[in-house]
Design a protein around this motif. Structure first.
Motif, PDB file in Angstrom:
ATOM      1  N   ASP A 118       0.829  -1.191   0.000  1.00  7.19           N
ATOM      2  CA  ASP A 118       0.000   0.000   0.000  1.00  7.19           C
ATOM      3  C   ASP A 118       0.871   1.251   0.000  1.00  7.19           C
ATOM      4  O   ASP A 118       2.090   1.201   0.238  1.00  7.19           O
ATOM      5  CB  ASP A 118      -0.926  -0.023   1.222  1.00  7.19           C
ATOM      6  CG  ASP A 118      -2.228   0.729   0.995  1.00  7.19           C
ATOM      7  OD1 ASP A 118      -2.309   1.496   0.011  1.00  7.19           O
ATOM      8  OD2 ASP A 118      -3.164   0.557   1.801  1.00  7.19           O
ATOM      9  N   ASN A 173      -7.467   0.694  -9.857  1.00  7.96           N
ATOM     10  CA  ASN A 173      -8.013   2.048  -9.710  1.00  7.96           C
ATOM     11  C   ASN A 173      -7.144   2.920  -8.803  1.00  7.96           C
ATOM     12  O   ASN A 173      -7.648   3.621  -7.921  1.00  7.96           O
ATOM     13  CB  ASN A 173      -9.446   1.996  -9.177  1.00  7.96           C
ATOM     14  CG  ASN A 173     -10.374   1.186 -10.036  1.00  7.96           C
ATOM     15  OD1 ASN A 173     -10.256   1.193 -11.252  1.00  7.96           O
ATOM     16  ND2 ASN A 173     -11.303   0.466  -9.413  1.00  7.96           N
ATOM     17  N   ARG A 176      -7.521   2.236  -5.066  1.00 10.37           N
ATOM     18  CA  ARG A 176      -8.830   2.387  -4.429  1.00 10.37           C
ATOM     19  C   ARG A 176      -9.572   1.052  -4.306  1.00 10.37           C
ATOM     20  O   ARG A 176     -10.511   0.940  -3.521  1.00 10.37           O
ATOM     21  CB  ARG A 176      -9.688   3.388  -5.207  1.00 10.37           C
ATOM     22  CG  ARG A 176      -9.122   4.809  -5.218  1.00 10.37           C
ATOM     23  CD  ARG A 176     -10.104   5.796  -5.829  1.00 10.37           C
ATOM     24  NE  ARG A 176     -10.420   5.483  -7.218  1.00 10.37           N
ATOM     25  CZ  ARG A 176      -9.679   5.875  -8.260  1.00 10.37           C
ATOM     26  NH1 ARG A 176      -8.572   6.572  -8.061  1.00 10.37           N
ATOM     27  NH2 ARG A 176     -10.052   5.574  -9.493  1.00 10.37           N
ATOM     28  N   THR A 177      -9.162   0.073  -5.102  1.00  9.05           N
ATOM     29  CA  THR A 177      -9.822  -1.230  -5.106  1.00  9.05           C
ATOM     30  C   THR A 177      -8.780  -2.328  -4.989  1.00  9.05           C
ATOM     31  O   THR A 177      -7.769  -2.314  -5.707  1.00  9.05           O
ATOM     32  CB  THR A 177     -10.635  -1.438  -6.388  1.00  9.05           C
ATOM     33  OG1 THR A 177     -11.615  -0.410  -6.511  1.00  9.05           O
ATOM     34  CG2 THR A 177     -11.333  -2.793  -6.381  1.00  9.05           C
ATOM     35  N   ASN A 200     -13.445  -2.259  -1.763  1.00 11.78           N
ATOM     36  CA  ASN A 200     -13.222  -0.843  -2.008  1.00 11.78           C
ATOM     37  C   ASN A 200     -12.662  -0.189  -0.758  1.00 11.78           C
ATOM     38  O   ASN A 200     -13.067  -0.506   0.363  1.00 11.78           O
ATOM     39  CB  ASN A 200     -14.523  -0.144  -2.409  1.00 11.78           C
ATOM     40  CG  ASN A 200     -14.939  -0.484  -3.832  1.00 11.78           C
ATOM     41  OD1 ASN A 200     -14.115  -0.896  -4.646  1.00 11.78           O
ATOM     42  ND2 ASN A 200     -16.212  -0.311  -4.128  1.00 11.78           N
ATOM     43  N   ARG A 201     -11.757   0.742  -0.966  1.00 14.58           N
ATOM     44  CA  ARG A 201     -11.135   1.440   0.153  1.00 14.58           C
ATOM     45  C   ARG A 201     -12.067   2.528   0.677  1.00 14.58           C
ATOM     46  O   ARG A 201     -12.655   3.302  -0.080  1.00 14.58           O
ATOM     47  CB  ARG A 201      -9.819   2.071  -0.309  1.00 14.58           C
ATOM     48  CG  ARG A 201      -9.027   2.743   0.816  1.00 14.58           C
ATOM     49  CD  ARG A 201      -7.936   3.639   0.246  1.00 14.58           C
ATOM     50  NE  ARG A 201      -6.914   2.890  -0.464  1.00 14.58           N
ATOM     51  CZ  ARG A 201      -5.842   2.344   0.116  1.00 14.58           C
ATOM     52  NH1 ARG A 201      -5.668   2.456   1.425  1.00 14.58           N
ATOM     53  NH2 ARG A 201      -4.946   1.708  -0.611  1.00 14.58           N
ATOM     54  N   HIS A 202     -12.208   2.592   1.980  1.00 21.59           N
ATOM     55  CA  HIS A 202     -12.938   3.660   2.665  1.00 21.59           C
ATOM     56  C   HIS A 202     -11.986   4.241   3.697  1.00 21.59           C
ATOM     57  O   HIS A 202     -11.709   3.623   4.723  1.00 21.59           O
ATOM     58  CB  HIS A 202     -14.207   3.129   3.325  1.00 21.59           C
ATOM     59  CG  HIS A 202     -15.235   2.656   2.347  1.00 21.59           C
ATOM     60  ND1 HIS A 202     -16.299   3.436   1.941  1.00 21.59           N
ATOM     61  CD2 HIS A 202     -15.344   1.492   1.661  1.00 21.59           C
ATOM     62  CE1 HIS A 202     -17.027   2.765   1.060  1.00 21.59           C
ATOM     63  NE2 HIS A 202     -16.467   1.587   0.874  1.00 21.59           N
ATOM     64  N   SER A 204      -8.121   5.474   4.777  1.00 20.64           N
ATOM     65  CA  SER A 204      -6.785   4.991   4.441  1.00 20.64           C
ATOM     66  C   SER A 204      -6.586   3.507   4.722  1.00 20.64           C
ATOM     67  O   SER A 204      -5.776   2.849   4.064  1.00 20.64           O
ATOM     68  CB  SER A 204      -5.733   5.799   5.220  1.00 20.64           C
ATOM     69  OG  SER A 204      -5.927   5.646   6.625  1.00 20.64           O
TER      70      SER A 204
END
Length: 345
Positions: A118, A173, A176-177, A200-202, A204
């Motif tokens: 990440d 993305n 983000r995914t 999906n990221r919500h 950090s």
């Protein structure tokens, strides 16, 4: 981009088995419409390979069993062993620079198969035992784990077969995914159709379950790695093994844009109205030049082995530098081998 080519800059002395190809003639051949030098297909060529790490150790840890690769923020390579070890490798020589041990919540070893890094340096690691996706710090400290749909768990908790779950892991993305690819089919799904699960990221650090897709692997092959491309598609690595014959390894480009969300579909049987991920063959690696490689067991091409790991190390104008690595299973009949490819999408 700070990503760098790994094997194309290796010296001839790295290992007696290392073979290199200059980029200049390949580019010239492509300019006149001829296949690139060292072509595996019109879309894929191989720059070289290295057996430098085969059957070596580092700080008392066996170097091998590689199931995933990733490029770290500083340009170094991260190489994941399916025996719960995460190595940092020099991007030019492949020499190990560090190793950390990974473990689950009970301090037990993982069947670690997929890896992404990440933007904050966190390592996300998939394990096909449960299956699970866990978050680790660079020091190997366990930070948490992501939710997993019940159906994707190993039977009897779910419908997956043992050692056929989360083999592949990649970000899409722009991070983000997160996408994890199952190696094998669920009970009730047609053999060869596997599920790709996304989150999906919500914020950090929070990843929530999102769409799921179906992907049809070739007969007798399983999905062992996926890597997102800059244009939003995926590179998908399919692999199989036949005793006495050897490995089959194929590289595909996959497009999710029109695929059906299969998260609410109990059985995938190729039914009408369900669009699977579209895939396009880039290369069957049996067609690559041998480059003088030797094999320790029967292979249709001595260059091949149990290839399982893949990452993109650079890209420019639709041309990707792709690094592959094989999992030798700590077996004398198999080889830890790195491959440097050029892929044109």
């Amino acid at each position: 981009m700070r990503l760098r080519s790994v094997l194309a800059t290796l010296t001839a002395g790295l290992t007696a088995a290392t073979c290199l190809t200059a980029a200049g003639p390949a580019a010239a051949a492509a300019a006149v419409g001829a296949p690139p030098r060292n072509a595996c297909s019109p879309s894929v060529s191989i720059d070289g390979f290295s057996d430098a790490l085969d059957k070596t150790t580092y700080e008392g840890t066996f170097v091998g069993n590689f199931s995933a690769l990733a490029v770290d923020r500083d340009g170094k390579l991260a190489a994941l062993s399916d025996r719960s070890s995460l190595f940092t490798l020099d991007p030019k020589t492949l020499a190990p620079r560090s190793v950390v041990a990974l473990a689950d919540e009970n301090k037990a070893a993982l069947d670690s198969e997929g890896l992404v890094i990440d933007r904050d340096g966190t390592r996300l690691v998939s394990s096909e035992g449960e299956p699970a996706v866990r978050r680790y710090g660079p020091d190997g400290a366990l930070l948490g784990r992501l939710p997993v749909p019940d159906d994707l768990r190993v039977a009897p908790a779910g419908r997956a077969a043992t050692n056929q779950t989360f083999e592949a892991l990649t970000f899409r993305n722009g991070g983000r995914t997160l996408l994890a690819g199952m190696e094998g089919s669920l009970s009730g799904d047609t053999a060869g159709i596997v599920r790709f699960q996304t989150w999906n990221r919500h914020g950090s650090k929070d990843f929530r379950l999102a769409a799921q897709y179906g992907y049809r692997a070739d007969t007798g092959l399983g999905v062992v790695e996926t890597t997102a491309t800059p244009d939003g598609r995926l590179l998908v690595l399919e692999r199989g093994f036949t005793s006495g014959v050897g490995n089959t390894v194929r590289l595909y480009a996959a497009d999710l844009r029109r695929a059906t969300d299969t998260g609410g579909i109990e059985n995938l049987t190729g039914q009408d109205g369900v669009r699977l991920i579209k895939k396009t063959l880039l290369a069957d690696l049996v067609n690559c030049p041998t480059l003088g490689a030797t094999a320790k067991q029967p292979q249709p091409n001595p260059l091949l082995d149990n290839i399982e790991a893949m990452t993109i190390t650079g890209h420019r104008h639709g041309r990707l530098k792709v690094l592959l690595a094989s999992d030798d299973n700590q077996n004398d009949a198999q080889i830890t081998r790195f491959y440097s490819l050029r892929v044109r999408l």
